[in-house]
Design a protein around this motif. Structure first.
Motif, short mmCIF file in Angstrom:
data_model
loop_
_atom_site.label_atom_id
_atom_site.label_comp_id
_atom_site.label_asym_id
_atom_site.label_seq_id
_atom_site.Cartn_x
_atom_site.Cartn_y
_atom_site.Cartn_z
N VAL A 1 0.87 -1.17 0.00
CA VAL A 1 0.00 0.00 0.00
C VAL A 1 0.91 1.22 0.00
CG1 VAL A 1 -1.90 -1.14 1.21
CG2 VAL A 1 -0.16 0.06 2.53
N ASN A 2 0.37 2.37 -0.38
CA ASN A 2 1.22 3.56 -0.44
C ASN A 2 0.45 4.80 -0.02
OD1 ASN A 2 0.59 5.42 -3.07
ND2 ASN A 2 0.01 3.28 -3.44
N ALA A 3 1.21 5.77 0.47
CA ALA A 3 0.65 7.07 0.83
C ALA A 3 0.66 7.93 -0.42
CB ALA A 3 1.47 7.71 1.95
N HIS B 1 -2.53 12.47 1.70
CA HIS B 1 -2.75 11.78 2.97
C HIS B 1 -3.73 10.62 2.82
CE1 HIS B 1 -0.44 14.88 4.94
NE2 HIS B 1 -1.24 15.81 4.45
N LYS B 2 -3.70 10.00 1.66
CA LYS B 2 -4.61 8.88 1.39
C LYS B 2 -3.79 7.62 1.19
CE LYS B 2 -8.97 7.73 0.88
NZ LYS B 2 -9.94 7.97 1.96
N ILE B 3 -4.14 6.56 1.90
CA ILE B 3 -3.46 5.29 1.76
C ILE B 3 -4.21 4.45 0.73
CG2 ILE B 3 -2.65 3.22 2.94
CD1 ILE B 3 -1.27 5.78 3.86
N GLU B 4 -3.48 4.04 -0.33
CA GLU B 4 -4.11 3.29 -1.40
C GLU B 4 -3.37 1.99 -1.67
OE1 GLU B 4 -4.14 5.95 -4.72
OE2 GLU B 4 -5.88 7.07 -3.97
N GLN B 5 -4.00 1.10 -2.40
CA GLN B 5 -3.41 -0.16 -2.77
C GLN B 5 -2.26 0.09 -3.75
OE1 GLN B 5 -4.90 -2.55 -1.18
NE2 GLN B 5 -3.98 -4.42 -1.94
#
Length: 859
Positions: free
Chosen positions: A736-738, A751-755
């Protein structure tokens, strides 16, 4: 000692028994300190150092503080970790033959403070004892101010006992036997070695309860009670029942994790503001505040008990009027625990008793609210509340509503409580009325209009006549008493007689009132267990309403908990960061973790993008759920966590001889050694404190070890983007990444954590945000472009084949006869890999190729 005066000899004789303590030696209205005590105290308290002739060849160093303000100075010394022995005059100087007899009446230490003005209202003041026996360690913790006593036993290996003791943040640590040398490098500033311990202290204090304890627990309690007894020299009846517990009843967090998560204080300035405790504390009572802190430091593992708390919070949260009424009732309750402690201890004053009465008078309303509007859980709490109405009525009948602070100056006892006291009051009142009438009568009899009747403590009652009117004073009836510059003072036989009656009545009144007050206090002290039980229930109601209040105001939801399974959080927020942002909108994030396909989340992305905040918020949501509070999310389905381990942020321990990287390794080791499949591990930038290849190898080895050997849910943040290839190798690792975006050469943090994995770390962009000199920024971009174009970096030969192989340890082979074949096959694999020109590959490609061969070898 013969060279000194008798008084200094007396001082030295007392001081000999208290060598490591400041001796406050009472001389009249002052506490004096002499010799080295005086020199050190003058420096610590910033008071004037003087001297006196003590009979020797040189003047003795001396300093002192007034008796009435000594508490302030004593508190300063205690806050610095010192101990103070109070040596009082125990003989009336008028009756003394020679030097007045003096004795130490109490030794005040950081862990034995009882007075409220020396204690933080919403913090416990623990002292802890550790003892060891037959491979087990006993840990006993006591708060003298509230009467709490907790005891447990853990394995003696390692620092398990010290870790358990530090949960209490003790002001003093009592070590039985030779444990001082063992913990020398880890001890707080104040500690004591207890070699001589009264073996029956626990039995005498707690009776049959001791039979339920392990021998090593009894040793720890004995050590603690012995220390308390030798310092306090008075009644300890308020020390309540021992509460035995097992550490595994609670979610465990070592002191690294509690610090990194900022549960009760912030990392930066060590204050409550900005911590999770600061956010959740909407308690109305001091005892509620202390209980909230204890719950926060020891989240539950009992699913039924957690759900009972959540049921109560849900009921209060959903009823605004109930919540408001509860807060109003609780606001009328003083600190029952510490009031009970001071009453039993014998240092409570009349105002303390009035506060107790007012608190008890609020309980019926509180109980009625819980029974009429509360859930089954709240009703059970209410049904167990002893209103103690008889105690409140007794205090009301004896003590006036607004008594003075001092208990030795009268004015404490309510009229009608004692017949003889009422007679004395009548005599005093009538005498004073007679004196008030005397002034008018004498003016009329003498014709002196300015004549007045007065009183002072030195001369008593008198008739004062100005010099201009002395010729009008009747001869023979007035007796001269005092001459002033502009007047004369006289007394008459009748006035002298009334004065004797009044003063005798007042002296008897003060003495009798103190005796009656002491009797009332002693009678109330008989009910300490009832008051402590009530305090415990009131504190629980207070914490539950605090959770409900915060949950309603912040829009928190009830978590759904199970003993095992997945961790799913929708719209999760960091509770403290969200509260601090105030007007700015917090960006919520989801998380999904399980033991089947999403055990380890490998988080990449630039600094400042919110990776650490994301990791912490998941841990804090778990903690909040397991203390029985609603959580900052739109939905939360959580499996119970038995331990939380964190390695977040850079810190060193130079005093302990540990670099930042060593601290990082120690904290990581702690997690790898103690974690179970039901634990939660947060690791941030493991391996950054050493060379790139060393750090990358360590980071990958840690991930693999958790994946293969522990199985704990893990959040692993890294800037080693090469590690994202592990998603292809290890079935339960997920990238996952910021998320961030580059717009017009500027970096925008979402500031969103995504796959998925991040494409790069944007370190140069962050450096630019920090206003790094443009020359440095430009040169860094040129160097980075060269690296990305494939220009050679450090030679991969630095990583030996043995090191590469060590990164993939083989599973244990049960058939020892197969070991030679394994060794031969390993040699063949390494030879074949060399033939494949392994040394020309990137480090990670080499590791991946090796991993493929390793899997073939295992077959």
């Amino acid at each position: 000692m013969a060279q000194y005066t008798p008084m200094i000899q007396q001082y030295l004789a007392v001081k000999r028994d208290y060598p490591d303590t400041f001796l406050f030696f009472r001389l009249g209205d002052f506490y004096e300190l002499f010799f080295d005590d005086a020199i050190k105290a003058s420096r610590e308290l910033e008071i004037t150092l003087t001297g006196r002739d003590g009979g020797g060849d040189e003047r003795i160093p001396m300093c002192g503080v007034p008796h009435h303000s000594a508490d302030t100075y004593i508190a300063q010394l205690l806050q610095k970790g010192y101990k103070v022995a109070i040596c009082e005059q125990v003989e009336d100087p008028k009756e003394a033959k020679g030097v007045v007899r003096r004795e130490v009446t109490r030794v005040i230490t950081p862990g034995t403070m009882m007075e409220g003005k020396w204690l933080a209202d919403k913090e416990n003041n623990y002292m802890v004892a550790i003892a060891e026996l037959d491979g087990r360690a006993g840990v006993a913790a006591c708060d003298m101010s509230t009467g709490e006593m907790y005891v447990t036993a853990v394995g003696a290996a390692g620092n398990a006992a010290l870790d358990e003791a530090l949960h209490y943040r003790p002001k003093e640590l009592v070590l039985y036997g030779g444990l001082v040398s063992r913990y020398a490098s880890d001890l707080p500033s104040t500690h004591l070695r207890a070699d001589e311990v009264a073996e029956d202290a626990a039995q005498r204090q707690y009776g049959e309860q001791v039979a339920e304890l392990e021998p090593v627990m009894v040793m720890a309690v004995n050590a603690l009670l012995h220390y308390i007894g030798t310092t306090q020299k008075r009644n300890l009846s308020h020390l309540r029942l021992i509460k035995r517990y097992e550490a595994r009843q609670f979610l465990q967090m070592d002191h690294f994790s509690r610090r990194n998560l900022e549960l009760t204080e912030t990392l930066r300035d060590k204050t409550k503001k900005g911590s999770l405790l600061w956010l959740l504390d909407r308690t109305e009572t001091a005892m509620g505040g202390r209980l909230l802190r204890r719950w926060l430091e020891r989240p539950l593992l009992n699913l039924e008990e957690i759900n009972e708390r959540l049921d109560a919070v849900e009921e209060i949260k959903g009823d605004y009027l109930l919540r408001a009424d509860l807060r109003d009732c609780l606001d009328r309750v003083y600190d029952l625990e510490r009031l009970a402690g001071r009453i039993a201890y014998g240092n409570a004053n009349a105002r303390d008793l009035v506060q107790l009465r007012l608190s008890l008078e609020a309980v019926p309303d509180l109980k009625k609210l819980l029974l009429e509007k509360g859930s089954a859980v709240l009703a059970r709490l209410a049904e167990g509340m002893d209103e103690c109405a008889d105690i409140a009525a007794y205090i009301a009948s004896a003590i006036v509503d607004d008594p003075p602070v001092s208990v030795r100056e009268g004015g404490l006892i309510r009229p009608g409580y004692d017949a003889y006291l009422d007679k004395l009051h009548t005599a005093s009142r009538e005498g004073k009325n007679w004196i008030a009438q005397l002034e008018q009568a004498e003016r009329e009899a003498t014709g002196i209009r300015s004549l007045k009747v007065g009183f002072n403590k030195v001369f008593g009652y008198y008739i004062e006549v100005s010099r201009a009117n002395l010729s009008l004073v009747p001869e023979g009836r007035y007796e001269r008493k005092q001459t002033l510059a502009n007047a004369e003072r006289f007394i008459t036989p009748e006035l002298k007689e009334k004065e004797a009656l009044i003063l005798e009545a007042e002296e008897k009144m003060v003495e009798l009132e103190y005796q009656l007050f002491s009797n009332v206090r002693a009678e109330v002290a008989k009910h300490i267990p009832r008051l402590q039980a009530l305090a415990e229930r009131v504190a629980m109601v207070d914490v539950l309403q605090s959770f409900a209040t915060v949950s309603e105001e912040r829009g928190y939801v009830r978590p759904k908990l199970a003993k095992t399974g997945e961790c799913v959080i929708r719209g999760g927020r960091h509770p403290v960061v969200e509260a601090v942002l105030e007007k700015e909108k917090y960006v919520p994030n989801d998380v999904e973790m399980d033991h089947q396909s999403r055990q380890i989340l490998l988080i990449t992305g630039p600094n400042m993008a919110g990776k650490s905040t994301y990791m912490r918020q998941i841990a804090l949501i778990v903690v909040m759920a397991q203390i029985g509070c609603f959580v900052p999310a739109s939905e939360a389905r959580l499996a119970l966590v038995d331990q939380i381990f964190t390695r977040i942020g850079a810190a060193d321990d130079l005093a302990g001889g540990h670099s930042t990287f060593m601290v990082e390794m120690l904290e990581t080791k702690h997690a790898l050694v103690k974690a179970t499949a039901q634990s939660l591990i947060l690791l941030d930038e493991i391996g950054r404190g050493t060379s790139t290849y060393d750090g990358m190898a360590l980071a990958q080895a840690v991930i693999e070890y958790i994946h293969e050997n522990i199985g704990a849910k893990t959040l692993f943040s890294t800037h080693y983007h090469e590690l994202t290839r592990l998603e292809e190798i290890l079935p339960r690792v997920v990238n996952v990444n910021a998320r961030c975006e580059e717009r017009d050469g500027k970096l925008l943090f979402l500031h969103k954590i995504e796959q998925g994995r991040a494409d790069k770390s944007y370190g140069i962009h962050v450096a630019e945000l920090a206003d790094m000199p443009q020359q440095v920024i430009q040169r860094a971009r040129e160097i980075l472009a060269g690296f990305e174009a494939g220009q050679p970096g450090p030679p991969v030969e630095q990583m030996s084949l043995d090191m590469l192989w060590g990164a993939y340890p083989a599973q244990p082979v049960q058939d020892h006869a197969a070991q030679p074949a394994i060794s031969e096959a390993k040699a063949d694999v390494l030879h074949e890999l060399v033939e494949l020109d392994l040394m020309q590959m990137t480090p990670l490609d080499a590791m991946l190729k090796l991993h493929e061969w390793k899997k073939r070898l295992k077959k």
